[in-house]
Design an enzyme around this catalytic site. Structure first.
Site, PDB file in Angstrom:
ATOM      1  N   ARG A   1       0.851  -1.198   0.000  1.00  0.00           N
ATOM      2  CA  ARG A   1       0.000   0.000   0.000  1.00  0.00           C
ATOM      3  C   ARG A   1       0.890   1.253   0.000  1.00  0.00           C
ATOM      4  O   ARG A   1       2.114   1.153   0.018  1.00  0.00           O
ATOM      5  CB  ARG A   1      -0.920  -0.009   1.230  1.00  0.00           C
ATOM      6  CG  ARG A   1      -0.188   0.233   2.523  1.00  0.00           C
ATOM      7  CD  ARG A   1      -1.124   0.246   3.729  1.00  0.00           C
ATOM      8  NE  ARG A   1      -0.396   0.716   4.893  1.00  0.00           N
ATOM      9  CZ  ARG A   1      -0.785   0.517   6.151  1.00  0.00           C
ATOM     10  NH1 ARG A   1      -1.882  -0.157   6.406  1.00  0.00           N
ATOM     11  NH2 ARG A   1      -0.072   1.003   7.148  1.00  0.00           N
TER      12      ARG A   1
ATOM     13  N   MET B   1       3.122   4.460  -0.468  1.00  0.00           N
ATOM     14  CA  MET B   1       4.153   4.816  -1.436  1.00  0.00           C
ATOM     15  C   MET B   1       4.776   3.593  -2.101  1.00  0.00           C
ATOM     16  O   MET B   1       5.137   3.654  -3.279  1.00  0.00           O
ATOM     17  CB  MET B   1       5.241   5.640  -0.740  1.00  0.00           C
ATOM     18  CG  MET B   1       4.921   7.108  -0.720  1.00  0.00           C
ATOM     19  SD  MET B   1       6.301   8.036  -0.054  1.00  0.00           S
ATOM     20  CE  MET B   1       5.724   8.308   1.590  1.00  0.00           C
TER      21      MET B   1
ATOM     22  N   ASP C   1       5.945  -7.499   1.583  1.00  0.00           N
ATOM     23  CA  ASP C   1       5.215  -6.822   2.661  1.00  0.00           C
ATOM     24  C   ASP C   1       4.790  -7.878   3.672  1.00  0.00           C
ATOM     25  O   ASP C   1       5.014  -9.086   3.465  1.00  0.00           O
ATOM     26  CB  ASP C   1       3.978  -6.079   2.102  1.00  0.00           C
ATOM     27  CG  ASP C   1       3.592  -4.858   2.948  1.00  0.00           C
ATOM     28  OD1 ASP C   1       3.176  -5.039   4.101  1.00  0.00           O
ATOM     29  OD2 ASP C   1       3.733  -3.720   2.460  1.00  0.00           O
TER      30      ASP C   1
ATOM     31  N   ASP D   1       8.957  -9.877   5.727  1.00  0.00           N
ATOM     32  CA  ASP D   1       9.111  -9.018   6.909  1.00  0.00           C
ATOM     33  C   ASP D   1      10.553  -8.519   6.910  1.00  0.00           C
ATOM     34  O   ASP D   1      11.495  -9.318   7.026  1.00  0.00           O
ATOM     35  CB  ASP D   1       8.809  -9.842   8.175  1.00  0.00           C
ATOM     36  CG  ASP D   1       8.953  -9.020   9.451  1.00  0.00           C
ATOM     37  OD1 ASP D   1       9.595  -7.936   9.414  1.00  0.00           O
ATOM     38  OD2 ASP D   1       8.446  -9.468  10.484  1.00  0.00           O
TER      39      ASP D   1
ATOM     40  N   ASN E   1      11.690   0.707   1.360  1.00  0.00           N
ATOM     41  CA  ASN E   1      10.561   1.623   1.594  1.00  0.00           C
ATOM     42  C   ASN E   1       9.762   1.286   2.852  1.00  0.00           C
ATOM     43  O   ASN E   1       9.159   2.183   3.453  1.00  0.00           O
ATOM     44  CB  ASN E   1       9.646   1.584   0.352  1.00  0.00           C
ATOM     45  CG  ASN E   1       8.274   2.156   0.630  1.00  0.00           C
ATOM     46  OD1 ASN E   1       8.089   3.373   0.657  1.00  0.00           O
ATOM     47  ND2 ASN E   1       7.284   1.285   0.867  1.00  0.00           N
TER      48      ASN E   1
ATOM     49  N   TYR F   1      10.989   7.502  15.598  1.00  0.00           N
ATOM     50  CA  TYR F   1      10.906   7.589  14.130  1.00  0.00           C
ATOM     51  C   TYR F   1      12.062   8.427  13.591  1.00  0.00           C
ATOM     52  O   TYR F   1      12.758   8.029  12.651  1.00  0.00           O
ATOM     53  CB  TYR F   1       9.559   8.202  13.757  1.00  0.00           C
ATOM     54  CG  TYR F   1       9.267   8.237  12.285  1.00  0.00           C
ATOM     55  CD1 TYR F   1       8.884   7.082  11.600  1.00  0.00           C
ATOM     56  CD2 TYR F   1       9.350   9.426  11.568  1.00  0.00           C
ATOM     57  CE1 TYR F   1       8.601   7.117  10.238  1.00  0.00           C
ATOM     58  CE2 TYR F   1       9.074   9.463  10.211  1.00  0.00           C
ATOM     59  CZ  TYR F   1       8.698   8.311   9.554  1.00  0.00           C
ATOM     60  OH  TYR F   1       8.424   8.354   8.203  1.00  0.00           O
TER      61      TYR F   1
ATOM     62  N   LYS G   1      15.173   7.409  11.148  1.00  0.00           N
ATOM     63  CA  LYS G   1      15.341   8.016   9.822  1.00  0.00           C
ATOM     64  C   LYS G   1      16.670   8.775   9.705  1.00  0.00           C
ATOM     65  O   LYS G   1      17.220   8.888   8.604  1.00  0.00           O
ATOM     66  CB  LYS G   1      14.147   8.917   9.514  1.00  0.00           C
ATOM     67  CG  LYS G   1      12.809   8.162   9.386  1.00  0.00           C
ATOM     68  CD  LYS G   1      12.836   7.130   8.270  1.00  0.00           C
ATOM     69  CE  LYS G   1      11.452   6.541   7.985  1.00  0.00           C
ATOM     70  NZ  LYS G   1      11.494   5.554   6.885  1.00  0.00           N
TER      71      LYS G   1
ATOM     72  N   VAL H   1       3.035  13.068   2.743  1.00  0.00           N
ATOM     73  CA  VAL H   1       2.524  12.348   1.572  1.00  0.00           C
ATOM     74  C   VAL H   1       1.213  11.673   1.959  1.00  0.00           C
ATOM     75  O   VAL H   1       1.099  11.123   3.065  1.00  0.00           O
ATOM     76  CB  VAL H   1       3.535  11.284   1.097  1.00  0.00           C
ATOM     77  CG1 VAL H   1       3.058  10.640  -0.197  1.00  0.00           C
ATOM     78  CG2 VAL H   1       4.921  11.893   0.915  1.00  0.00           C
TER      79      VAL H   1
ATOM     80  N   THR I   1      -0.858   9.034   2.508  1.00  0.00           N
ATOM     81  CA  THR I   1      -0.900   7.570   2.661  1.00  0.00           C
ATOM     82  C   THR I   1      -1.539   7.246   4.013  1.00  0.00           C
ATOM     83  O   THR I   1      -1.773   8.150   4.834  1.00  0.00           O
ATOM     84  CB  THR I   1       0.520   6.955   2.671  1.00  0.00           C
ATOM     85  OG1 THR I   1       1.187   7.383   3.866  1.00  0.00           O
ATOM     86  CG2 THR I   1       1.344   7.365   1.461  1.00  0.00           C
TER      87      THR I   1
HETATM   88  P1  NAD Z   1       2.212   3.022   4.767  1.00  0.00           P
HETATM   89  O1  NAD Z   1       1.971   2.698   6.192  1.00  0.00           O
HETATM   90  O2  NAD Z   1       1.072   3.327   3.884  1.00  0.00           O
HETATM   91  O3  NAD Z   1       3.042   1.840   4.077  1.00  0.00           O
HETATM   92  C1  NAD Z   1       4.115   1.200   4.711  1.00  0.00           C
HETATM   93  C2  NAD Z   1       4.147  -0.235   4.259  1.00  0.00           C
HETATM   94  O4  NAD Z   1       5.228  -0.883   4.951  1.00  0.00           O
HETATM   95  C3  NAD Z   1       2.848  -0.985   4.630  1.00  0.00           C
HETATM   96  O5  NAD Z   1       2.374  -1.709   3.524  1.00  0.00           O
HETATM   97  C4  NAD Z   1       3.299  -1.896   5.755  1.00  0.00           C
HETATM   98  O6  NAD Z   1       2.559  -3.106   5.860  1.00  0.00           O
HETATM   99  C5  NAD Z   1       4.753  -2.148   5.385  1.00  0.00           C
HETATM  100  N1  NAD Z   1       5.519  -2.651   6.532  1.00  0.00           N
HETATM  101  C6  NAD Z   1       5.468  -2.249   7.818  1.00  0.00           C
HETATM  102  N2  NAD Z   1       6.271  -3.016   8.573  1.00  0.00           N
HETATM  103  C7  NAD Z   1       6.850  -3.922   7.740  1.00  0.00           C
HETATM  104  C8  NAD Z   1       7.793  -4.972   7.906  1.00  0.00           C
HETATM  105  N3  NAD Z   1       8.290  -5.284   9.111  1.00  0.00           N
HETATM  106  N4  NAD Z   1       8.176  -5.672   6.820  1.00  0.00           N
HETATM  107  C9  NAD Z   1       7.673  -5.382   5.598  1.00  0.00           C
HETATM  108  N5  NAD Z   1       6.778  -4.420   5.370  1.00  0.00           N
HETATM  109  C10 NAD Z   1       6.378  -3.701   6.424  1.00  0.00           C
HETATM  110  O7  NAD Z   1       3.266   4.205   4.791  1.00  0.00           O
HETATM  111  P2  NAD Z   1       3.876   5.126   3.629  1.00  0.00           P
HETATM  112  O8  NAD Z   1       3.505   6.507   3.934  1.00  0.00           O
HETATM  113  O9  NAD Z   1       3.625   4.560   2.279  1.00  0.00           O
HETATM  114  O10 NAD Z   1       5.425   4.980   4.001  1.00  0.00           O
HETATM  115  C11 NAD Z   1       6.401   4.449   3.138  1.00  0.00           C
HETATM  116  C12 NAD Z   1       7.766   4.935   3.606  1.00  0.00           C
HETATM  117  O11 NAD Z   1       7.833   6.359   3.481  1.00  0.00           O
HETATM  118  C13 NAD Z   1       8.071   4.644   5.075  1.00  0.00           C
HETATM  119  O12 NAD Z   1       9.431   4.298   5.215  1.00  0.00           O
HETATM  120  C14 NAD Z   1       7.784   5.960   5.753  1.00  0.00           C
HETATM  121  O13 NAD Z   1       8.494   6.091   6.963  1.00  0.00           O
HETATM  122  C15 NAD Z   1       8.238   6.935   4.704  1.00  0.00           C
HETATM  123  N6  NAD Z   1       7.678   8.282   4.802  1.00  0.00           N
HETATM  124  C16 NAD Z   1       6.324   8.514   4.776  1.00  0.00           C
HETATM  125  C17 NAD Z   1       5.834   9.824   4.806  1.00  0.00           C
HETATM  126  C18 NAD Z   1       4.371  10.133   4.712  1.00  0.00           C
HETATM  127  O14 NAD Z   1       3.978  11.324   4.869  1.00  0.00           O
HETATM  128  N7  NAD Z   1       3.473   9.232   4.457  1.00  0.00           N
HETATM  129  C19 NAD Z   1       6.731  10.882   4.901  1.00  0.00           C
HETATM  130  C20 NAD Z   1       8.096  10.619   4.945  1.00  0.00           C
HETATM  131  C21 NAD Z   1       8.549   9.334   4.883  1.00  0.00           C
END
Ligand code: NAD
Length: 251
Positions: free
Chosen positions: A16, A18, A37, A59, A86, A151, A155, A184, A186
């Site tokens: 799901r 990004m 995932d 995982d 990601n 977090y 990062k 973003v 999500t």
């Molecule tokens: P999201 O929660 O929609 O997606 C994250 C995905 O990672 C999910 O599908 C989840 O099941 C998977 N995941 C979690 N733990 C896991 C594991 N142990 N093994 C495998 N998969 C696992 O979040 P997103 O917003 O799409 O985030 C994607 C990346 O971008 C992340 O690293 C997040 O920290 C980073 N990020 C997000 C934002 C934002 O605003 N959404 C901003 C900056 C950075």
């Protein structure tokens, strides 16, 4: 289109958000993609809709899962040219109120998971003569934030890991860069909006030079550029995609 023609990519957290957008965009740019995932039904559904895309349960905290995911990528498509680290989780709590186990969990997924991934692809990419690793950090990898110590620490760690890996793996032709998204749209950011009670989303948006949240594909385009040969002289670098959030005097 065709920027990633012939490339094979492994994208973590692709069920799901990004990760899903990256998988779609990579396929549109000509790549064959394996997404991993822990959300199996969602991951299978994403892969089923994309030509040249497979799903594996993966995982990122598990060394065995990394071995299996890289093995499955090579078995399916013969090589692994690109890794997008990601997958990530966000836990919001003031330092004094967060359980140590929760702090460790965030580091385990966001930082150790990323390190395990670099470790898992370094051998096959070296043998193949090179590759590109894109680590997804955050604006919280550049600036701290109240309630996000775990977090943010994870990062920031991704930045150090990226730079060190770039130093170490460059001679093998492997480029390693980090991407730092801002807000973003999500599940992660929408979920955080509920818990980050001290942040007024409208005030946050108004303060941005580009006063809106990003669509996931706007990050995918940057990730695809870094994965592609167009970024052939770029390694150990940090790329903001934050609508200008960190450009102002507050930072
Ligand atoms: P999201 O929660 O929609 O997606 C994250 C995905 O990672 C999910 O599908 C989840 O099941 C998977 N995941 C979690 N733990 C896991 C594991 N142990 N093994 C495998 N998969 C696992 O979040 P997103 O917003 O799409 O985030 C994607 C990346 O971008 C992340 O690293 C997040 O920290 C980073 N990020 C997000 C934002 C934002 O605003 N959404 C901003 C900056 C950075």
């Amino acid at each position: 289109m065709g920027r990633l023609e012939g490339k094979v990519a492994l994208i973590t957290g692709g069920a799901r958000g990004m990760g899903k957008a990256h998988a779609r965009h990579f396929v549109a740019e000509g790549a064959r993609v394996v997404i991993g995932d822990v959300l199996d039904a969602k991951g299978e559904a994403v892969a089923a809709k994309l030509d040249g895309c497979r799903y594996v349960h993966h995982d990122v905290t598990s060394e065995d899962d990394w071995t299996a995911a890289v093995g499955a990528t090579i078995a399916a498509f013969g090589r692994v040219d690109v890794l997008v680290n990601n997958a990530g989780i966000l836990r919001h709590a003031p330092i004094a109120e967060m359980e140590p186990a929760a702090f460790r969990e965030v580091l385990e997924v966001n930082l150790v998971g990323c390190w395990l991934g670099i470790r898992a692809v370094a051998g096959p990419m070296t043998t193949a003569g090179g590759g590109s690793i894109v680590n997804i950090s955050s604006v919280e990898g550049i600036a701290g934030a109240s309630g996000l110590a775990a977090y943010s620490a994870s990062k920031f760690g991704v930045r150090g890991l990226t730079r060190s890996a770039a130093q170490e793996l460059g001679p093998a032709g492997i480029r390693v860069n980090s991407v730092h998204p801002g807000g973003v749209l999500t599940s992660m950011s929408l979920g955080a909006a509920d818990t980050l009670t001290r942040v007024d989303p409208l005030a946050f948006l108004k303060a941005l030079p580009l006063p809106r949240f990003a669509e996931p594909v706007e990050i995918s385009r940057l990730v695809a550029f870094l994965a592609s040969d167009e970024a052939s002289y770029t390694t150990g670098a940090e790329f903001l995609a934050d609508g200008g959030l960190l450009s102002g005097p507050g930072y």
